[in-house]
Design a protein around this motif. Structure first.
Motif, PDB file in Angstrom:
ATOM      1  N   GLN A 128       0.797  -1.226   0.000  1.00  4.90           N
ATOM      2  CA  GLN A 128       0.000   0.000   0.000  1.00  4.90           C
ATOM      3  C   GLN A 128       0.826   1.271   0.000  1.00  4.90           C
ATOM      4  OE1 GLN A 128      -3.356   0.436  -0.158  1.00  4.90           O
ATOM      5  NE2 GLN A 128      -3.515  -1.738  -0.534  1.00  4.90           N
ATOM      6  N   ALA A 181       4.893  -1.260  -4.370  1.00  5.78           N
ATOM      7  CA  ALA A 181       3.511  -1.123  -3.910  1.00  5.78           C
ATOM      8  C   ALA A 181       2.777   0.018  -4.582  1.00  5.78           C
ATOM      9  CB  ALA A 181       3.470  -0.932  -2.399  1.00  5.78           C
ATOM     10  N   ILE A 182       3.454   1.147  -4.783  1.00  8.46           N
ATOM     11  CA  ILE A 182       2.721   2.260  -5.393  1.00  8.46           C
ATOM     12  C   ILE A 182       2.619   2.101  -6.900  1.00  8.46           C
ATOM     13  CG2 ILE A 182       3.219   3.861  -3.526  1.00  8.46           C
ATOM     14  CD1 ILE A 182       5.139   5.309  -5.371  1.00  8.46           C
ATOM     15  N   GLY A 233       0.688  -2.489  -6.468  1.00 12.10           N
ATOM     16  CA  GLY A 233      -0.171  -2.934  -5.379  1.00 12.10           C
ATOM     17  C   GLY A 233      -0.104  -4.428  -5.093  1.00 12.10           C
ATOM     18  N   ARG A 283      -0.232   4.547  -1.769  1.00 11.18           N
ATOM     19  CA  ARG A 283      -0.556   4.357  -3.180  1.00 11.18           C
ATOM     20  C   ARG A 283      -1.681   5.292  -3.626  1.00 11.18           C
ATOM     21  NH1 ARG A 283      -3.193   0.647  -6.980  1.00 11.18           N
ATOM     22  NH2 ARG A 283      -1.664   0.311  -8.638  1.00 11.18           N
TER      23      ARG A 283
END
Length: 119
Positions: free
Chosen positions: A20, A55-56, A59, A79
């Motif tokens: 996240q 994650a950004i 995801g 994110r």
């Protein structure tokens, strides 16, 4: 960006968790390791390093665990905030994305070189 603090030994994120956020390490040391192998880190990070960047971008679940090795201060870019930044300030977001791509490429090259694979 959101400031967060972690104590030595505290897990910042676990392997397998949904990604996240991206973390920028402001102070302290963070070990990146496979779950259950905390004593043999894949990488040790210090101030100025960042981690969790995949994650950004996608995801996807975390590929490793991040654990504070000392008291740690990080700045966190979630994110959702990054996606909003892309919508509202495309030029800034594109610079961030380009730097993330450069860092990922550099990490991949170092990993391949460390394994002795020839291009």
């Amino acid at each position: 960006m959101h400031a967060r603090h972690y104590q030595a030994g505290e897990v910042i994120f676990d392997e397998g968790e949904e990604g996240q956020a991206l973390y920028i390490l402001m102070s302290g040391q963070v070990g990146i390791c496979r779950q259950g192998a905390e004593n043999t880190p894949l990488a040790m990070l210090g101030p100025g390093d960042f981690f969790g960047e995949m994650a950004i971008l996608d995801g996807a679940p975390r590929m490793a665990q991040a654990r504070a090795r000392s008291p740690v201060e990080v700045l966190v870019l979630f994110r959702g905030d990054f996606l909003n930044l892309m919508d509202d300030h495309a030029r800034i977001a594109s610079h961030i994305a380009l730097e993330l791509a450069r860092q990922l490429g550099d990490r991949l090259r170092r990993t391949v070189n460390a394994q002795g694979v020839q291009p």
